[in-house]
Scaffold this motif. Structure first.
Motif, PDB file in Angstrom:
ATOM      1  N   ASN A 256       0.836  -1.206   0.000  1.00  0.00           N
ATOM      2  CA  ASN A 256       0.000   0.000   0.000  1.00  0.00           C
ATOM      3  C   ASN A 256       0.873   1.259   0.000  1.00  0.00           C
ATOM      4  OD1 ASN A 256      -2.700   1.191   0.184  1.00  0.00           O
ATOM      5  ND2 ASN A 256      -2.033   1.907   2.186  1.00  0.00           N
TER       6      ASN A 256
ATOM      7  N   LEU B 296      -7.760   3.472  -7.813  1.00  0.00           N
ATOM      8  CA  LEU B 296      -8.267   2.640  -6.722  1.00  0.00           C
ATOM      9  C   LEU B 296      -7.476   1.339  -6.741  1.00  0.00           C
ATOM     10  CD1 LEU B 296     -10.907   4.110  -8.316  1.00  0.00           C
ATOM     11  CD2 LEU B 296     -11.951   3.378  -6.178  1.00  0.00           C
ATOM     12  N   ILE B 297      -6.993   0.898  -5.576  1.00  0.00           N
ATOM     13  CA  ILE B 297      -6.145  -0.291  -5.579  1.00  0.00           C
ATOM     14  C   ILE B 297      -6.491  -1.274  -4.470  1.00  0.00           C
ATOM     15  CG2 ILE B 297      -4.099   0.729  -6.676  1.00  0.00           C
ATOM     16  CD1 ILE B 297      -2.846   0.952  -3.899  1.00  0.00           C
ATOM     17  N   ASP B 298      -6.262  -2.535  -4.786  1.00  0.00           N
ATOM     18  CA  ASP B 298      -6.138  -3.597  -3.790  1.00  0.00           C
ATOM     19  C   ASP B 298      -4.654  -3.904  -3.807  1.00  0.00           C
ATOM     20  OD1 ASP B 298      -7.439  -7.035  -3.462  1.00  0.00           O
ATOM     21  OD2 ASP B 298      -5.999  -5.870  -2.288  1.00  0.00           O
TER      22      ASP B 298
ATOM     23  N   SER C  29      -7.930   2.964  -1.387  1.00  0.00           N
ATOM     24  CA  SER C  29      -7.293   1.654  -1.259  1.00  0.00           C
ATOM     25  C   SER C  29      -8.085   0.763  -0.305  1.00  0.00           C
ATOM     26  CB  SER C  29      -5.869   1.826  -0.710  1.00  0.00           C
ATOM     27  OG  SER C  29      -5.345   0.577  -0.265  1.00  0.00           O
ATOM     28  N   GLU C  30      -8.010  -0.533  -0.574  1.00  0.00           N
ATOM     29  CA  GLU C  30      -8.652  -1.515   0.302  1.00  0.00           C
ATOM     30  C   GLU C  30      -8.082  -1.396   1.716  1.00  0.00           C
ATOM     31  OE1 GLU C  30      -7.727  -5.897   0.861  1.00  0.00           O
ATOM     32  OE2 GLU C  30      -8.844  -5.892  -0.995  1.00  0.00           O
TER      33      GLU C  30
ATOM     34  N   HIS D 178     -16.090   1.018   0.561  1.00  0.00           N
ATOM     35  CA  HIS D 178     -15.694  -0.379   0.839  1.00  0.00           C
ATOM     36  C   HIS D 178     -16.856  -1.354   0.681  1.00  0.00           C
ATOM     37  CE1 HIS D 178     -11.731   0.930   2.083  1.00  0.00           C
ATOM     38  NE2 HIS D 178     -12.312   1.914   2.748  1.00  0.00           N
TER      39      HIS D 178
ATOM     40  N   TYR E 199     -12.337  -2.121  -5.509  1.00  0.00           N
ATOM     41  CA  TYR E 199     -10.922  -2.479  -5.599  1.00  0.00           C
ATOM     42  C   TYR E 199     -10.699  -3.823  -6.286  1.00  0.00           C
ATOM     43  CZ  TYR E 199     -11.509   0.820  -1.824  1.00  0.00           C
ATOM     44  OH  TYR E 199     -11.907   1.898  -1.096  1.00  0.00           O
ATOM     45  N   GLU E 200     -11.708  -4.661  -6.293  1.00  0.00           N
ATOM     46  CA  GLU E 200     -11.536  -6.022  -6.844  1.00  0.00           C
ATOM     47  C   GLU E 200     -12.497  -6.296  -8.016  1.00  0.00           C
ATOM     48  OE1 GLU E 200     -10.078  -8.360  -2.813  1.00  0.00           O
ATOM     49  OE2 GLU E 200     -12.143  -7.624  -2.909  1.00  0.00           O
TER      50      GLU E 200
END
Ligand SMILES: O=P(O)(O)OC[C@H]1O[C@](O)(COP(=O)(O)O)[C@@H](O)[C@@H]1O
Ligand SMILES: [Mg+2]
Ligand SMILES: [Mg+2]
Length: 338
Positions: free
Chosen positions: A73, A113-115, A91-92, A312, A279-280
């Motif tokens: 992260n 946006l990230i995982d 981010s997650e 989330h 994120y996914e």
């Protein structure tokens, strides 16, 4: 001698296809490339470096954060804030979205946006894990602080999305909407090279990926589908093979290459599904559709059309070869999806 195209070259070539392109998206990809090499290096020596195990904190998902979750992260956040083209990140692993306001970032056109680390439960056991990213053009005016609305956009609005898989080799697979291409990292050269051009989901497959440990809690339609996968029928190549790595990126990657379906339905533990829409599911759905596959949350419910309401939020997730998604849709319509 065969000319190998690097990811950097590939992106520059593709940029020429977009009249008026400014190079900002290419710069953004340079940040992702850099951070993924740093994470690749850490994962490769995970057993030696003090990078395995829990970080001792719980994240906003209510999960024990792994040290590599936190490390990845930080590396992606720093790299994405470094080139003045990204104005914010969600981010997650972060409770709230993060504004990038230093230097030129306020003028950045994109949000990411990230995982940062997908498949966290596999880190300590040397099983492949990944990073997932999703890119949108901001909707708030350039030059102003980014807002939550910039992140709560429908998946169809994504400019690009992709994942990095840290497995027997490290690969980046991404799409800007038209097609999906895979690049293998050559650590001796320090570059990603085009190895899997124009990846396509096989129309049908014979592999299914689901955590059957939750079977008794699954909706009837899903239970019936699992039974269908296990029945004998030569004509339809059943019984299918059950393959579940427990890292979405890795299960998706295998199914993209060989044909298959990944399912994470609702269950008593996750009444609205486990996987995170932003994120996914949105980035993987964007890739799946660009590769001729499909991604739904229920019968006729396209993931990319879901209107996000929370950073989330979770959703049931079914993704893979189109013929297999069609079959699970029929079972859920007939026997129930919740
Ligand atoms: O252990 P379970 O419940 O089967 O869940 C596995 C799924 O959860 C995930 O690990 C969730 O992702 P994170 O590791 O990023 O939290 C997916 O990669 C994977 O497919
Ligand atoms: Mg994940
Ligand atoms: Mg994760």
């Amino acid at each position: 001698m065969e000319i190998i195209k690097t990811l950097g070259e590939f992106i520059i070539d593709r940029q020429a296809e977009y009249p008026g392109a400014t190079g900002e998206l290419s710069a953004l990809f340079a940040s992702i490339r850099f951070a993924s090499k740093v994470v690749h290096r850490e994962i490769n020596k995970a057993g030696l470096a003090d990078i395995t195990g829990a970080a001792g904190e719980e994240n906003v998902q209510g999960e024990q954060q792994q040290k590599l979750d936190v490390y990845a992260n930080e590396k992606f956040k720093t790299a994405l804030a470094a080139r003045g083209v990204v104005c914010g990140l969600a981010s997650e692993e972060e409770e709230d979205f993060v504004r990038f306001e230093e230097g030129k970032n306020l003028d950045g056109k994109y949000v990411v946006l990230i995982d940062p680390l997908d498949g966290s439960s596999n880190i300590d056991v040397n099983v492949s894990v990944g990073t997932i990213f999703s890119i949108y053009r901001r909707i708030s005016p350039v030059g102003t602080p980014v807002t939550e609305a910039d992140f709560l956009q429908k998946g169809i609005n994504q400019i690009a999305a992709g994942y990095i898989i840290y497995g027997s080799s490290t690969m980046m697979v991404y799409s800007a909407g038209k097609d999906v291409n895979g690049f293998t990292y050559d650590p001796t050269l320090g570059v990603f090279c085009l190895s899997h051009p124009n990846m396509k989901f096989p129309h049908n497959g014979s592999m299914y990926s689901i955590n059957e440990g939750n079977y008794i809690h699954f909706p009837d339609g899903v239970k019936k589908y699992i039974k269908y996968c296990q029945e004998e029928d030569e004509a339809t190549k059943r019984p299918y093979t059950s393959r579940y790595i427990g890292s979405l990126v890795s299960d998706f990657h295998r199914n993209l290459i060989k044909g298959g379906i990944y399912l994470y339905p609702t269950s008593s533990r996750y009444p609205s599904g486990k996987l995170r829409l932003l994120y996914e599911c949105n980035p993987m759905a964007f890739l799946a559709e660009a590769a001729g596959g499909r991604a739904i949350s229920g019968p006729g419910q396209r993931i990319l059309e879901i209107d996000p309401v929370e950073l989330h939020q979770r959703t049931p997730f079914f993704v893979g070869s189109p013929a297999m998604i069609e079959t699970i849709e029929k079972f859920m319509s007939e026997f129930g999806e919740i």
